[in-house]
Design a protein around this motif. Structure first.
Motif, short mmCIF file in Angstrom:
data_model
loop_
_atom_site.label_atom_id
_atom_site.label_comp_id
_atom_site.label_asym_id
_atom_site.label_seq_id
_atom_site.Cartn_x
_atom_site.Cartn_y
_atom_site.Cartn_z
N TRP A 108 36.83 49.86 42.04
CA TRP A 108 36.56 50.43 40.77
C TRP A 108 37.46 49.73 39.60
CZ3 TRP A 108 32.22 51.98 39.88
CH2 TRP A 108 31.19 52.72 40.71
N ARG A 109 38.91 49.61 40.11
CA ARG A 109 39.87 48.94 39.24
C ARG A 109 39.21 47.53 38.79
NH1 ARG A 109 43.66 51.82 37.65
NH2 ARG A 109 44.49 53.44 38.99
N VAL A 110 38.83 46.89 39.57
CA VAL A 110 38.18 45.50 39.39
C VAL A 110 36.98 45.65 38.54
CG1 VAL A 110 36.99 43.38 40.27
CG2 VAL A 110 38.95 44.68 41.76
N ALA A 111 36.07 46.81 38.79
CA ALA A 111 35.01 47.04 37.82
C ALA A 111 35.47 47.20 36.59
CB ALA A 111 34.19 48.28 38.49
N GLY A 112 36.66 47.90 36.40
CA GLY A 112 37.28 48.11 34.97
C GLY A 112 37.50 46.74 34.29
N GLU A 113 38.12 45.96 35.01
CA GLU A 113 38.33 44.67 34.71
C GLU A 113 37.15 43.82 34.44
OE1 GLU A 113 41.08 43.20 33.70
OE2 GLU A 113 42.56 44.69 34.64
N ARG A 171 29.35 44.48 46.22
CA ARG A 171 29.87 43.30 46.92
C ARG A 171 31.42 43.55 47.17
NH1 ARG A 171 27.56 37.49 45.48
NH2 ARG A 171 28.49 37.13 47.51
N LEU A 172 32.09 44.16 46.04
CA LEU A 172 33.47 44.53 46.06
C LEU A 172 33.70 45.49 47.16
CD1 LEU A 172 34.21 45.05 42.31
CD2 LEU A 172 34.99 43.07 43.75
N PHE A 173 32.84 46.75 47.33
CA PHE A 173 33.06 47.59 48.48
C PHE A 173 32.73 46.90 49.59
CE2 PHE A 173 32.85 50.64 45.05
CZ PHE A 173 33.82 51.67 45.52
N HIS A 174 31.74 46.14 49.88
CA HIS A 174 31.74 45.29 51.09
C HIS A 174 32.97 44.44 51.57
CE1 HIS A 174 29.75 42.62 53.89
NE2 HIS A 174 30.02 41.69 53.31
N TYR A 175 33.34 43.60 50.83
CA TYR A 175 34.65 42.94 51.09
C TYR A 175 35.76 43.87 51.35
CZ TYR A 175 32.05 38.58 50.15
OH TYR A 175 31.13 37.41 50.46
N ARG A 176 35.83 44.83 50.85
CA ARG A 176 37.13 45.78 50.93
C ARG A 176 37.12 46.14 52.38
NH1 ARG A 176 38.69 51.45 48.27
NH2 ARG A 176 36.83 52.18 49.39
N LYS A 177 35.86 46.33 53.04
CA LYS A 177 35.47 46.91 54.56
C LYS A 177 36.44 45.98 55.33
CE LYS A 177 31.33 49.21 53.83
NZ LYS A 177 29.71 49.16 54.15
N PHE A 178 36.45 44.55 54.90
CA PHE A 178 37.09 43.66 55.88
C PHE A 178 38.54 43.38 55.31
CE2 PHE A 178 32.37 43.00 55.92
CZ PHE A 178 31.99 42.74 57.43
N GLY A 179 38.80 44.31 54.71
CA GLY A 179 40.47 44.05 54.35
C GLY A 179 40.66 42.94 53.32
N ARG A 180 39.80 42.70 52.46
CA ARG A 180 40.00 41.65 51.29
C ARG A 180 40.55 42.44 50.33
NH1 ARG A 180 39.98 36.49 52.53
NH2 ARG A 180 38.23 35.64 53.62
#
Length: 452
Positions: free
Chosen positions: A308-313, A376-385
């Motif tokens: 969500w912070r990236v979404a704000g950016e 996609r941001l939530f997807h990659y966070r699942k893999f520790g990105r």
């Protein structure tokens, strides 16, 4: 039955002057060499290119009396001494240690432990740029501010003067700039914009080169690698090398058909004309220039794993892109974005999306951008990105004023953004924000005016 009167909405004040160059890095403008930007007549011409060497760093050295000290613009030190940021430019003292534009401030500090970091202060640099432009206006009626630190002048009226007279003219320009601003520049004089720019690069810093005779151009310009020519970057140069074209001389000798086979009939021809120094481009006022793409990028001072912070950016990016679109009077329906992960490999992902129609209103762009990127941001966070930077840009602009059949921008939204532009233009660009922008990535940036 009582009739209902419809009172027309009051007219909003004019939005005022758009700050279209705020926080914008200049990129190659192919309009400079395009056919429609050439002089109609083919008479020989003469150009000056003024390059304010290491401009940002030079201004900081002058303002803080840092002469002789390695300076990096684009970084800062945290209270514990840790360095952050990206090198926007560096002084020649820092370059001697191997510091280069684009590297991290940490890398720069390892190469040169005594480097002084300053954050980018565009307002200060823009003020000095205006002073330089005012000086150049006293030497020629045709001056183009190509960027804050580069200027072109058309001096065709001096074409028949001797090399010694042109050298004296160049020295007078350099001395006038130094007297007014205490800054040094490199200056090139040649028969095309491209060759004048290449000439100014030959003797840096504080150089002066005049190349008007064919023999001099063959000696100094022709041996240069083709990627020294604007418009030929790493990928295009790789394609040229595959065809055995390495230097400007190679390009000239093989003619424009060789370039057309690689880059197409139109672009291949104008690119070869540039390489051959045959471009006779108009020196134009910067205010007349409209880019073919509008974009915004931001590298965070530290990583985040909060989508969500990236979404704000991205909301802030859309605001910047749409603001500039309105300032240029242009619209777009095709956009692309990138997200880079934290790490040394510079991995990440790209995505593209379309607005419901050609628009320059934030809401349409933000909605479709977030619908595409947030999952996609939530997807990659699942893999520790973890996320380090973003970029958002148009892929093309609508250069017409035709009305679309299936899409109309809402009148109330147009008025809303007209009011926002009025307030932001009058009181500062951060006066009115979108609510989601509160969820941005906190911290410093290498831009002084964006830091918390």
């Amino acid at each position: 039955m009582n009739s209902i009167s419809h009172t027309p909405l009051p007219a909003l004040p004019d939005p005022g002057r758009y700050q279209l160059r705020r926080n914008v890095h200049n990129i190659t403008r192919y309009q400079t060499i395009a056919a429609d930007m050439q002089h109609v007549s083919s008479k020989p011409r003469l150009y000056v290119h003024v390059d304010m060497n290491a401009f940002y760093a030079q201004v900081e050295q002058m303002c803080y009396n840092l002469y002789g000290i390695p300076v990096v613009v684009g970084g800062w030190r945290k209270p514990d001494g840790t360095v952050k940021g990206i090198v926007a430019t560096s002084s020649y003292e820092a370059r001697a240690w191997g510091v280069k534009t684009g590297m991290s401030a940490l890398e720069a500090c390892k190469l040169c432990p005594y480097v002084v970091f300053k954050q980018v202060d565009y307002e200060k640099y823009r003020a000095y740029s205006k002073r330089i432009k005012a000086v150049l206006d006293t030497f020629s009626p045709d001056v183009e501010a190509y960027s804050m630190d580069e200027f072109f002048m058309d001096i065709t009226w001096k074409r028949r003067e001797s090399r010694e007279e042109l050298m004296e003219f160049g020295r007078a320009i350099k001395e006038a700039i130094h007297e007014d601003t205490h800054l040094r520049c490199s200056l090139g004089i040649s028969t095309s914009k491209t060759y004048a720019k290449l000439a100014s690069d030959l003797k840096k810093p504080n150089g002066l080169t005049v190349l008007t005779e064919k023999r001099e151009i063959q000696k100094h310009i022709w041996p240069l690698p083709l990627d020294e020519v604007w418009g030929i970057g790493r990928r295009r140069y790789a394609k040229l090398k595959l065809k055995g074209l390495y230097t400007i001389k190679d390009g000239i000798d093989n003619g424009y058909p060789a370039f057309q086979k690689i880059f197409g009939d139109y672009f291949g021809k104008i690119l070869w004309m540039t390489v051959a120094g045959k471009d006779q481009a108009v020196v134009m006022d910067q205010t007349e220039y409209v880019p073919r793409r509008v974009g915004y990028g931001h590298t965070f001072s530290t990583w985040t794993d909060d989508p969500w912070r990236v979404a704000g950016e991205f909301a802030k990016a859309a605001k910047q892109v749409c603001y500039r679109l309105r300032g240029y009077g242009k619209k777009s329906d095709k956009f692309m974005g990138t997200v880079r992960f934290q790490g040394t490999e510079k991995e990440g992902f790209s995505f593209a999306f379309r607005a419901p129609g050609h628009t320059n209103l934030d809401r349409y762009v933000i909605k479709h951008c977030l619908e595409k990127v947030v999952p996609r941001l939530f997807h990659y966070r699942k893999f520790g990105r973890r996320f380090r930077s973003i970029m958002l840009s148009t892929t093309e602009l609508d250069m017409t004023t035709q009305t679309e059949l299936f899409f109309r921008e809402e009148t109330r939204l147009k008025r809303l953004y007209q009011a926002m532009d009025y307030l932001n233009n009058r009181f500062g660009p951060d006066t009115v924000h979108h609510g989601i922008a509160r969820f941005d990535v906190k911290g410093h940036t290498h831009f002084k005016e964006r830091s918390m």
